[in-house]
Design an enzyme around this catalytic site. Sequence first.
Site, PDB file in Angstrom:
ATOM      1  N   LYS A 128      -7.308   4.141 -13.054  1.00 41.73           N
ATOM      2  CA  LYS A 128      -6.459   4.760 -14.088  1.00 41.73           C
ATOM      3  C   LYS A 128      -7.273   5.698 -14.966  1.00 41.73           C
ATOM      4  O   LYS A 128      -6.843   6.821 -15.277  1.00 41.73           O
ATOM      5  CB  LYS A 128      -5.796   3.649 -14.928  1.00 41.73           C
TER       6      LYS A 128
ATOM      7  N   LYS B 222     -14.173   8.492 -24.254  1.00 42.93           N
ATOM      8  CA  LYS B 222     -14.111   7.307 -23.386  1.00 42.93           C
ATOM      9  C   LYS B 222     -13.822   7.705 -21.943  1.00 42.93           C
ATOM     10  O   LYS B 222     -14.408   7.163 -20.991  1.00 42.93           O
ATOM     11  CB  LYS B 222     -13.029   6.344 -23.894  1.00 42.93           C
TER      12      LYS B 222
ATOM     13  N   THR C   2      -7.899   2.037 -23.729  1.00 41.45           N
ATOM     14  CA  THR C   2      -8.320   3.312 -23.132  1.00 41.45           C
ATOM     15  C   THR C   2      -7.072   4.058 -22.676  1.00 41.45           C
ATOM     16  O   THR C   2      -6.408   3.650 -21.720  1.00 41.45           O
ATOM     17  CB  THR C   2      -9.262   3.082 -21.937  1.00 41.45           C
TER      18      THR C   2
END
Length: 294
Positions: free
Chosen positions: A238, A170, A95
């Site tokens: 994150k 995502k 990701t």
Amino acid sequence: MEVGFLGLGIMGKAMSMNLLRQGFKVTVWNRTLSKCDELVEHGASVAETPAAVVKKCKYTIAMLSDPSAALSVVFGKDGILEQICAGKGYVDMSTVDADTSSKINEAITAKGGYFLEAPVSGSKKPAEDGQLVILAAGEKALYEEVIPAFNVMGKKSFYLGQVGNGAKMKLVVNMIMGSMINAFSEGLVLAGRSGLDPSVLLDVLDLGGIANPMFRMKGPTMIQGSHSPAFPLKHQQKDMRLALALGDETATSMPVAAAANEAFKKARSMGLGDLDFSAVYETVKALEQPSQKS
């Protein structure tokens, strides 16, 4: 079909194990080589560098922790670029942000290789069960060639067009998830402090319009204060940060996500970063209750 696999964390280990169990020949690499041992017991080969994996395998898959790790595996010493060439494909399932994917794509294609970003929706259990949702974008021919591997690792694959679209999808999904777990945490604490049984709240939620697998799965362990990492909180934060950066780029107002990000940052400051992202619940519990006036 022979594939390389870089990165054997919570997700990568489960995904590569599924490939081995379904008869794929797998060559693995991990920064800490001892993490390869269990895969070797199940038939994997080990390479000492990412470049060595690419040299051996036509297709190499990566599942790394964040953009800096994804970039270092490609551009660093003994990295992907040293061996990628015409006829070889690189699939990054980490990701990351769209800019990181674009940098990797440009470098791979400049060497004649072909690239696919394919981040996944799902955490430890879906990874172990081969039930991930794969969000792919990039070289369509490579997507079609690695579908047999995707079918082992996931329950559904989406092809989303140009590089960057998989990363963006995502981040949107994880931004929604991070915002939801914060509202859920506040609800559990509010119920408890209002004299209600949080377990009954779970039953009520599960019968209504906002019933969902995440509340069903995470709720009982959150109430128990158990946050074994299926998806580490530091990675969720994150992803919130990257999603908010995407919001900046597109001038999208995201006050709910911004507040959720602050809660995850507070959780990290409390030393909860390596626990499951549901541990953000502890930041709500930690807020002192106002003293009751008699």
